[in-house]
Motif scaffolding. Structure first.
Motif, PDB file in Angstrom:
ATOM      1  N   PRO A 106      -7.198   8.672  -1.978  1.00 17.93           N
ATOM      2  CA  PRO A 106      -6.565   8.090  -3.161  1.00 17.93           C
ATOM      3  C   PRO A 106      -7.553   7.861  -4.314  1.00 17.93           C
ATOM      4  O   PRO A 106      -7.195   8.008  -5.476  1.00 17.93           O
ATOM      5  N   ALA A 139      -5.784   6.975  -7.696  1.00 17.11           N
ATOM      6  CA  ALA A 139      -4.750   6.005  -7.299  1.00 17.11           C
ATOM      7  C   ALA A 139      -5.358   5.013  -6.321  1.00 17.11           C
ATOM      8  O   ALA A 139      -4.883   4.852  -5.199  1.00 17.11           O
ATOM      9  N   ASP A 140      -6.421   4.346  -6.741  1.00 19.51           N
ATOM     10  CA  ASP A 140      -7.157   3.507  -5.798  1.00 19.51           C
ATOM     11  C   ASP A 140      -6.903   2.009  -5.954  1.00 19.51           C
ATOM     12  O   ASP A 140      -7.554   1.194  -5.325  1.00 19.51           O
ATOM     13  N   GLU A 178       4.967   5.528  -6.327  1.00 20.50           N
ATOM     14  CA  GLU A 178       3.837   4.611  -6.210  1.00 20.50           C
ATOM     15  C   GLU A 178       3.963   3.685  -4.999  1.00 20.50           C
ATOM     16  O   GLU A 178       3.005   3.069  -4.571  1.00 20.50           O
ATOM     17  N   GLN A 222       4.180   3.155  -1.318  1.00 22.17           N
ATOM     18  CA  GLN A 222       3.849   3.892  -0.100  1.00 22.17           C
ATOM     19  C   GLN A 222       4.604   3.390   1.115  1.00 22.17           C
ATOM     20  O   GLN A 222       4.894   4.161   2.019  1.00 22.17           O
ATOM     21  N   ARG A 259       0.416   1.793  -4.472  1.00 19.52           N
ATOM     22  CA  ARG A 259      -0.883   2.354  -4.852  1.00 19.52           C
ATOM     23  C   ARG A 259      -0.722   2.972  -6.233  1.00 19.52           C
ATOM     24  O   ARG A 259       0.105   3.849  -6.433  1.00 19.52           O
TER      25      ARG A 259
END
Length: 151
Positions: free
Chosen positions: A58, A63-64, A90, A92, A108
């Protein structure tokens, strides 16, 4: 279907390396490739193996930022809200939970602005009454594998 030792070993190998060739699994288990192929097909058909996929990094994909969002839904509407939330890439994970909230989401996003936008959108969904968010400072462990044990 009852899993035997060979089935559990196949699942363990594929869980770590979904790209493992059936011939390699057969070699590791000292069995014939046709037997491993047959067993793997059966494990897939029975639902033990749901899918094969790559686990992406990610951070490298931007996307961290990880957040955990608790959602309070109107009485009797948590399942409906959850089904609507499924559409958001977005998000998860979505879990219906016990306790003070109805749903727990793992999200995320790229940055705090992305999180703010997502929360604003979730707040507009019909049936959502409130949200509360915790932002992860650091992810110490994120595991995607399951322990394959004797029953």
């Amino acid at each position: 279907m009852d899993l035997d030792e060979v089935d559990r070993k196949i699942l363990s190998i594929l869980q770590v390396d979904g790209r493992a060739a059936l011939s390699e699994i057969a070699r590791r288990l000292d069995m014939g490739t046709a037997t491993i192929h047959e067993r793997t097909n059966k494990l897939e058909a029975e639902g033990y193996i749901r899918e094969y996929r790559a686990v992406l990094d990610p951070e490298l994909l931007g996307a961290d930022e990880v957040g955990f969002v608790r959602v309070d839904a109107a009485a009797g509407r948590s399942s409906e809200v959850a089904e609507h939330l499924v559409e958001r890439p977005e998000i998860q994970e979505i879990h219906e939970i016990t306790g003070d909230s109805d749903l727990l989401l793992k999200v995320r996003v790229a940055d705090r602005e992305g999180l703010t936008d997502l929360l604003r959108t979730i707040g507009t969904y019909e049936g959502v009454e409130d949200t509360a968010t915790d932002v992860a400072l650091r992810s110490v462990k994120e595991e995607h594998t399951l322990e394959v044990r004797d029953e």
